[in-house]
Design a protein around this motif. Structure first.
Motif, mmCIF file in Angstrom:
data_model
loop_
_atom_site.group_PDB
_atom_site.id
_atom_site.type_symbol
_atom_site.label_atom_id
_atom_site.label_comp_id
_atom_site.label_asym_id
_atom_site.label_seq_id
_atom_site.Cartn_x
_atom_site.Cartn_y
_atom_site.Cartn_z
ATOM 1 N N VAL A 148 0.838 -1.203 0.000
ATOM 2 C CA VAL A 148 0.000 0.000 0.000
ATOM 3 C C VAL A 148 0.875 1.255 0.000
ATOM 4 O O VAL A 148 0.607 2.202 -0.734
ATOM 5 N N ASN A 187 -2.086 -1.742 -6.099
ATOM 6 C CA ASN A 187 -3.521 -1.915 -6.167
ATOM 7 C C ASN A 187 -3.820 -3.331 -5.668
ATOM 8 O O ASN A 187 -3.470 -4.308 -6.315
ATOM 9 N N LEU A 203 -3.355 1.767 6.172
ATOM 10 C CA LEU A 203 -3.848 1.427 4.832
ATOM 11 C C LEU A 203 -4.639 2.601 4.269
ATOM 12 O O LEU A 203 -5.541 2.411 3.450
ATOM 13 N N ALA A 220 -5.768 3.207 0.496
ATOM 14 C CA ALA A 220 -5.509 1.928 -0.183
ATOM 15 C C ALA A 220 -6.622 1.590 -1.162
ATOM 16 O O ALA A 220 -7.783 1.882 -0.932
ATOM 17 N N SER A 221 -6.255 0.952 -2.264
ATOM 18 C CA SER A 221 -7.222 0.475 -3.245
ATOM 19 C C SER A 221 -7.488 -0.996 -2.943
ATOM 20 O O SER A 221 -6.697 -1.866 -3.297
ATOM 21 N N LEU A 222 -8.606 -1.251 -2.242
ATOM 22 C CA LEU A 222 -8.954 -2.600 -1.820
ATOM 23 C C LEU A 222 -10.350 -2.996 -2.289
ATOM 24 O O LEU A 222 -10.994 -3.847 -1.687
ATOM 25 N N ALA A 247 -9.783 4.943 2.162
ATOM 26 C CA ALA A 247 -9.543 3.700 1.413
ATOM 27 C C ALA A 247 -10.734 3.366 0.519
ATOM 28 O O ALA A 247 -11.875 3.681 0.841
#
Length: 141
Positions: free
Chosen positions: A18, A23, A39, A42-44, A62
């Protein structure tokens, strides 16, 4: 011949990924211990975080759209401004979590635990409708 043993720590790997802008969309992090992890941003989206330990994790901003967070521990997590649109939070522990500005539209919140901070958290009148909508109530005007 000797063997080399590598110790794999999912928590450190995710935090580093992250931090480097990776990604992690649709990643499988089922049951991962990510307590106190940073995070933020973050791209979750679509990630499988079922049963994950996200105790006091920083998920500010996020993207968790459509993520599976069922039975996850988000106790004390910072979800300020997080995108939880359509996320599965079935049975998730959101006690003392910061959900200010989080997008909970179409999120599954059945059996989610909110408890709050000993009754000190207050909703403003203009926030009540959004909160009830996030819980699945449709307000008729």
């Amino acid at each position: 011949v000797g063997s080399i043993c590598y110790r794999f720590n999912i928590r450190e790997a995710v935090i580093e990924a992250v931090a480097n802008g990776a990604n992690l969309s649709e990643a499988s992090l089922w049951g991962a211990n990510l307590s106190e992890a940073n995070l933020s941003e973050a791209s979750l989206w679509g990630a499988d975080l079922e049963g994950a330990n996200l105790y006091e994790a920083n998920l500010c901003g996020a993207d968790l759209e459509g993520a599976n967070l069922s039975e996850a521990s988000l106790w004390g997590a910072n979800l300020r401004g997080a995108n939880l649109y359509g996320a599965d939070l079935y049975g998730a522990n959101l006690r003392e979590a910061n959900l200010y500005g989080a997008d909970l539209r179409e999120a599954e919140l059945c059996n989610a635990k909110f408890y709050g901070k000993g009754g000190t958290v207050k909703l403003k009148k203009d926030q009540v409708e959004d909160f009830l909508n996030a819980l699945g109530f449709q307000i008729e005007g």
